[in-house]
Each structure stands twice: as C-alpha cells, then as structure tokens.
Design a protein around this motif. Structure first.
Motif, PDB file in Angstrom:
ATOM      1  N   THR A  50       0.873  -1.342   0.344  1.00  0.00           N
ATOM      2  CA  THR A  50      -0.028  -0.067   0.386  1.00  0.00           C
ATOM      3  C   THR A  50       0.587   1.054  -0.311  1.00  0.00           C
ATOM      4  OG1 THR A  50      -0.283  -0.547   2.769  1.00  0.00           O
ATOM      5  CG2 THR A  50      -1.910  -0.928   0.941  1.00  0.00           C
ATOM      6  N   SER A  51       2.527   1.040  -0.033  1.00  0.00           N
ATOM      7  CA  SER A  51       3.276   2.347  -0.280  1.00  0.00           C
ATOM      8  C   SER A  51       4.226   2.332  -0.926  1.00  0.00           C
ATOM      9  CB  SER A  51       2.666   3.080   1.333  1.00  0.00           C
ATOM     10  OG  SER A  51       3.748   2.571   2.126  1.00  0.00           O
ATOM     11  N   PRO A  52       5.390   2.766  -0.821  1.00  0.00           N
ATOM     12  CA  PRO A  52       6.643   2.489  -1.136  1.00  0.00           C
ATOM     13  C   PRO A  52       7.306   2.202  -0.372  1.00  0.00           C
ATOM     14  CG  PRO A  52       5.770   4.408  -3.081  1.00  0.00           C
ATOM     15  CD  PRO A  52       4.567   4.100  -2.028  1.00  0.00           C
ATOM     16  N   ASN A  53       7.033   3.116   0.825  1.00  0.00           N
ATOM     17  CA  ASN A  53       7.555   2.754   1.894  1.00  0.00           C
ATOM     18  C   ASN A  53       7.637   1.434   2.653  1.00  0.00           C
ATOM     19  OD1 ASN A  53       8.828   4.932   2.805  1.00  0.00           O
ATOM     20  ND2 ASN A  53       6.834   5.816   3.793  1.00  0.00           N
ATOM     21  N   ALA A  54       6.320   0.394   2.649  1.00  0.00           N
ATOM     22  CA  ALA A  54       6.163  -0.758   2.648  1.00  0.00           C
ATOM     23  C   ALA A  54       7.214  -1.742   1.741  1.00  0.00           C
ATOM     24  CB  ALA A  54       4.540  -0.582   2.578  1.00  0.00           C
ATOM     25  N   VAL A  55       7.411  -1.907   0.202  1.00  0.00           N
ATOM     26  CA  VAL A  55       8.089  -1.750  -0.290  1.00  0.00           C
ATOM     27  C   VAL A  55       9.837  -2.457  -0.269  1.00  0.00           C
ATOM     28  CG1 VAL A  55       9.026  -2.359  -2.077  1.00  0.00           C
ATOM     29  CG2 VAL A  55       6.690  -1.772  -2.312  1.00  0.00           C
ATOM     30  N   ALA A  56       9.854  -0.745   0.088  1.00  0.00           N
ATOM     31  CA  ALA A  56      11.380  -0.592   0.947  1.00  0.00           C
ATOM     32  C   ALA A  56      11.336  -1.231   2.407  1.00  0.00           C
ATOM     33  CB  ALA A  56      11.940   1.233   0.334  1.00  0.00           C
ATOM     34  N   ALA A  57      11.130  -1.716   3.119  1.00  0.00           N
ATOM     35  CA  ALA A  57      10.802  -1.866   4.579  1.00  0.00           C
ATOM     36  C   ALA A  57      10.720  -3.638   4.373  1.00  0.00           C
ATOM     37  CB  ALA A  57       9.653  -1.540   5.153  1.00  0.00           C
ATOM     38  N   PHE A  58       9.583  -4.079   3.372  1.00  0.00           N
ATOM     39  CA  PHE A  58       9.917  -5.976   3.107  1.00  0.00           C
ATOM     40  C   PHE A  58      11.242  -6.228   2.303  1.00  0.00           C
ATOM     41  CE2 PHE A  58       8.355  -9.139   0.674  1.00  0.00           C
ATOM     42  CZ  PHE A  58       7.842 -10.111   1.171  1.00  0.00           C
ATOM     43  N   ALA A  59      12.122  -5.217   1.583  1.00  0.00           N
ATOM     44  CA  ALA A  59      12.870  -5.721   1.000  1.00  0.00           C
ATOM     45  C   ALA A  59      14.181  -5.678   1.668  1.00  0.00           C
ATOM     46  CB  ALA A  59      12.836  -4.602  -0.490  1.00  0.00           C
ATOM     47  N   ARG A  60      14.186  -5.225   3.275  1.00  0.00           N
ATOM     48  CA  ARG A  60      14.912  -5.488   4.190  1.00  0.00           C
ATOM     49  C   ARG A  60      14.653  -5.819   4.843  1.00  0.00           C
ATOM     50  NH1 ARG A  60      14.641   1.383   3.667  1.00  0.00           N
ATOM     51  NH2 ARG A  60      13.256   0.622   4.812  1.00  0.00           N
ATOM     52  N   LEU A  61      13.592  -6.313   4.813  1.00  0.00           N
ATOM     53  CA  LEU A  61      12.988  -7.965   5.030  1.00  0.00           C
ATOM     54  C   LEU A  61      13.628  -8.873   5.388  1.00  0.00           C
ATOM     55  CD1 LEU A  61      12.279  -8.347   8.525  1.00  0.00           C
ATOM     56  CD2 LEU A  61       9.957  -7.684   7.631  1.00  0.00           C
ATOM     57  N   SER A  62      12.903  -9.003   3.757  1.00  0.00           N
ATOM     58  CA  SER A  62      13.565 -10.510   3.276  1.00  0.00           C
ATOM     59  C   SER A  62      13.721 -10.212   1.574  1.00  0.00           C
ATOM     60  CB  SER A  62      11.300 -11.538   2.595  1.00  0.00           C
ATOM     61  OG  SER A  62      11.683 -12.059   2.472  1.00  0.00           O
ATOM     62  N   GLY A  63      14.125 -11.805   1.408  1.00  0.00           N
ATOM     63  CA  GLY A  63      14.643 -12.043   0.059  1.00  0.00           C
ATOM     64  C   GLY A  63      13.777 -12.178  -1.337  1.00  0.00           C
ATOM     65  N   ALA A  64      12.936 -12.353  -0.805  1.00  0.00           N
ATOM     66  CA  ALA A  64      12.287 -13.081  -1.195  1.00  0.00           C
ATOM     67  C   ALA A  64      11.218 -12.385  -2.768  1.00  0.00           C
ATOM     68  CB  ALA A  64      10.317 -13.722  -0.942  1.00  0.00           C
ATOM     69  N   ARG A  65      11.129 -12.677  -4.039  1.00  0.00           N
ATOM     70  CA  ARG A  65      10.813 -11.809  -5.099  1.00  0.00           C
ATOM     71  C   ARG A  65       9.916 -12.470  -5.906  1.00  0.00           C
ATOM     72  NH1 ARG A  65      12.777  -9.445  -1.008  1.00  0.00           N
ATOM     73  NH2 ARG A  65      14.350  -7.600  -1.882  1.00  0.00           N
ATOM     74  N   SER A  66       9.237 -13.719  -6.079  1.00  0.00           N
ATOM     75  CA  SER A  66       9.109 -14.580  -6.070  1.00  0.00           C
ATOM     76  C   SER A  66       7.609 -14.777  -6.494  1.00  0.00           C
ATOM     77  CB  SER A  66       9.230 -16.251  -5.912  1.00  0.00           C
ATOM     78  OG  SER A  66       8.540 -17.004  -4.953  1.00  0.00           O
TER      79      SER A  66
END
Length: 220
Positions: A50-66
């Motif tokens: 629901t926001s770019p901030n959520a994307v960035a925080a999740f990306a720092r927390l997890s490497g999963a991208r599938s």
C-alpha cells in the motif's frame, strides 16, 4: 514558488525533482521518519503493498521476490519492480481500488506488509474474499521538533503527515499560504487552518497532487 515537501525519504527526493521540473523551488523538510520493524514474514502466495515505504521495508526484511504483487498505485508498483518483483499489478488508485483489484483475481494467502498504523484497513476490506496475513514492517514517527520552513505551498502525501502538521503548525504559519493534499483524508486534519487555498488531488497520485503547480516550462 517555494514548495514544502513533507513526505518521508526516499520519496521526498523524487517529489523534489518533480517540483523542480515544474519550475518551482523544492524545500524538503519531512515531518515523519520511517523506522523498520523486525518480525517474521508469514508464508504467503501473494503480496499487497500500500506504499513504496512498505516495499522498501519488506525488501530489507526478506529476500523473497517470487510472489505475485498487488500494488495500490503506479509509484508503489514501480518501487516493487525496482525491488526485484517480476509479477506486479497496479490498482492505480487508493485502498478501495487495491481491494477491488485483489478481489477480481484472489490469490491464496495474501501477505500485507504494512505500516504500524495503516491509513486503510485492507484486511477488513477483503474479509470473506481472501486470507490476509498482516505484517507490520515499518512505522512512522514525527520529527521532533517540527520546524516549518519558509514556504508558499505545502504538499501533504498522507493523513498521518497531515495529523502531525495539524498538531505542530500554527495558524500564522498557514495564513496566506496554500495547501495541496493527496486525498480528502489527508486534507481533513488541516482544514481548520487559514489557508489562502486548499487543493485536494482529483486522483490519489502525485501527478494530480502537483496539478496546482502548473505545467513544466518550455525547454530552451
């Protein structure tokens, strides 16, 4: 015109470039700071951002991208693609539009990496449609003390930022100046201040938010 950009980084820098491209002077002074929240990532088949901030925080927390990604708007979809997600769909709207997009093609378990205090309750909107596994991955904290710069127009990107401004901005600071808010919810906390003009974006995206700034000057 001096345009006060109140949103958090890194989004503030992108908005500053857009403001400068329109021929105005960007004044970057965020009223909120983003802080990551640690925690496990629940199993999931798809992710809703629901926001770019959520994307960035999740990306720092997890490497999963599938996983499939459902994004609230185009800016969030771009952030997800830049973070490495390949299957990204944009609702090009607000939380209600995102819920409708997900409901049209519901996945299995849906992970919702969100703010500690989300502006929209996606899980409630999807009750009975899909299992939503909410995971707070970041929180925003007010910048203390709030220091209003010299500005002619202030941009407000969220209801949370609006509440911080409403608590810390004096009527004298608003007198004769202009406010542009990305939504009615973002404008509401500031509506009692004596603005010379108040603009609410016709659509909840930055292009419509910046409409009062006019069109880019001609190339020379």
């Amino acid at each position: 015109m001096r345009v006060w950009i109140t949103r958090t980084e890194p989004g503030a820098a992108r908005t500053a470039r857009a403001v400068a491209d329109l021929g105005h002077v960007p004044v970057v002074a965020p009223v909120l700071e983003v802080h990551d929240l640690p925690g496990p990532v629940p199993p999931h088949e798809a992710v809703a951002f629901t926001s770019p901030n959520a994307v960035a925080a999740f990306a720092r927390l997890s490497g999963a991208r599938s996983a499939r990604v459902f994004a609230v708007g185009d800016a969030t979809a771009r952030a997800a693609a830049e973070a490495g997600f390949a299957d990204v769909a944009s609702a090009a709207g607000d939380g209600h539009a995102l819920a409708a997009l997900i409901a049209a093609d519901p996945p299995g378990a849906l992970l919702w990496p969100r703010a500690a205090e989300p502006a929209f309750d996606l899980a409630s909107a999807l009750t009975g449609v899909v299992e939503v596994r909410a995971a707070p991955v970041y929180e925003t904290r007010p910048v203390d003390p709030l220091a209003a710069p010299d500005f002619d127009l202030v941009l407000v990107h969220s209801p949370r930022a609006a509440r911080v401004l409403a608590a810390g901005l004096s009527p004298d600071a608003a007198q004769g100046r202009r406010l542009a808010a990305i939504s009615a919810a973002a404008a509401a906390p500031l509506g009692a201040l004596p603005w010379a003009a108040l603009h609410v974006a016709a659509h909840p995206d930055e292009a419509h938010l910046l409409a009062p700034l006019g069109k880019p000057p001609p190339a020379v």
